[in-house]
Design a protein around this motif. Sequence first.
Motif, PDB file in Angstrom:
ATOM      1  N   ALA A   1       0.826  -1.210   0.000  1.00 56.82           N
ATOM      2  CA  ALA A   1       0.000   0.000   0.000  1.00 56.82           C
ATOM      3  C   ALA A   1       0.859   1.257   0.000  1.00 56.82           C
ATOM      4  N   ARG A   2       2.046   1.191   0.595  1.00 50.14           N
ATOM      5  CA  ARG A   2       2.917   2.366   0.589  1.00 50.14           C
ATOM      6  C   ARG A   2       3.500   2.625  -0.796  1.00 50.14           C
ATOM      7  N   ILE A   3       3.546   1.600  -1.623  1.00 51.30           N
ATOM      8  CA  ILE A   3       4.074   1.765  -2.981  1.00 51.30           C
ATOM      9  C   ILE A   3       2.985   2.265  -3.924  1.00 51.30           C
ATOM     10  N   SER A   4       1.793   1.677  -3.801  1.00 53.58           N
ATOM     11  CA  SER A   4       0.683   2.064  -4.684  1.00 53.58           C
ATOM     12  C   SER A   4      -0.628   1.643  -4.036  1.00 53.58           C
ATOM     13  N   ASP A   5      -1.683   2.441  -4.298  1.00 56.66           N
ATOM     14  CA  ASP A   5      -2.997   2.077  -3.771  1.00 56.66           C
ATOM     15  C   ASP A   5      -3.503   0.786  -4.406  1.00 56.66           C
ATOM     16  N   ASP A   6      -3.122   0.557  -5.651  1.00 53.64           N
ATOM     17  CA  ASP A   6      -3.543  -0.662  -6.348  1.00 53.64           C
ATOM     18  C   ASP A   6      -2.364  -1.157  -7.185  1.00 53.64           C
ATOM     19  N   PRO A   7      -1.401  -1.840  -6.557  1.00 48.87           N
ATOM     20  CA  PRO A   7      -0.198  -2.243  -7.297  1.00 48.87           C
ATOM     21  C   PRO A   7      -0.491  -3.213  -8.436  1.00 48.87           C
ATOM     22  N   VAL A   8      -1.500  -4.066  -8.273  1.00 49.37           N
ATOM     23  CA  VAL A   8      -1.818  -5.017  -9.341  1.00 49.37           C
ATOM     24  C   VAL A   8      -2.305  -4.274 -10.577  1.00 49.37           C
ATOM     25  N   ALA A   9      -3.194  -3.306 -10.368  1.00 53.69           N
ATOM     26  CA  ALA A   9      -3.691  -2.526 -11.503  1.00 53.69           C
ATOM     27  C   ALA A   9      -2.560  -1.729 -12.143  1.00 53.69           C
ATOM     28  N   ALA A  10      -1.686  -1.177 -11.307  1.00 54.36           N
ATOM     29  CA  ALA A  10      -0.560  -0.418 -11.854  1.00 54.36           C
ATOM     30  C   ALA A  10       0.358  -1.326 -12.663  1.00 54.36           C
ATOM     31  N   TRP A  11       0.555  -2.545 -12.180  1.00 54.68           N
ATOM     32  CA  TRP A  11       1.404  -3.480 -12.927  1.00 54.68           C
ATOM     33  C   TRP A  11       0.753  -3.855 -14.256  1.00 54.68           C
ATOM     34  N   ARG A  12      -0.557  -4.115 -14.230  1.00 54.84           N
ATOM     35  CA  ARG A  12      -1.256  -4.465 -15.468  1.00 54.84           C
ATOM     36  C   ARG A  12      -1.241  -3.307 -16.457  1.00 54.84           C
ATOM     37  N   ALA A  13      -1.279  -2.094 -15.927  1.00 54.14           N
ATOM     38  CA  ALA A  13      -1.271  -0.918 -16.801  1.00 54.14           C
ATOM     39  C   ALA A  13       0.131  -0.577 -17.286  1.00 54.14           C
ATOM     40  N   GLY A  14       1.129  -1.279 -16.783  1.00 58.14           N
ATOM     41  CA  GLY A  14       2.500  -1.020 -17.216  1.00 58.14           C
ATOM     42  C   GLY A  14       3.089   0.236 -16.613  1.00 58.14           C
TER      43      GLY A  14
END
Length: 205
Positions: free
Chosen positions: A166-179
Amino acid sequence: MSWYARPSWQLARQLGADLFVLVWAVAWWSAGRFLDSAVSALAGPARQTEQATAELVGSFRDAARSAGQVPGVGGELRTPLDAAAERLTQLSAAARGQAVQIERLADLVGVLVFLIPVAVVVAVWLPRRLRFAARSRAARRLVDSPADLDLFALRAMATLPLDQLARISDDPVAAWRAGDREVIAALADTALRREGLPPLPRGQR
């Protein structure tokens, strides 16, 4: 290839382990030297016997030569002196052999006292250091392009606690999928840091 982790508790443990191995080796080397000297000292009486009998052999040889010069009975006088010198020569050789065996035993004891405990510790310590170095080398090969960061980002998402994600991103999975390269780089760097591996090159953060 890196032999040490980035500054962290893992680095402190590595340095502590290296220092322990060094102190352990020095301590057992000193113990081996001490026992070597202690056992070698047991050869002292044998060396003294060898030296004393060698001096007696010389004296008996001189006496035998002098006795042999006595007219008429020189041969009879010399025979027992030569025999005594021969027996003393054998005694001197036996004492020398005993001293050599004791000194060889001292060398062996000193080496084994050092080698066995040090080898046991090194057998535990060295494979761990080599495994870390191999992981470090593999990690450096895998982060030679931005696309390779996905592997470490996935590892971070699979292993990191949720609060760290959570400290890296609110939604790391979505951010990873979005590249999202910034989030992916942060995830990858966190995964590397957790393993104590070298950080990402500046151009990939």
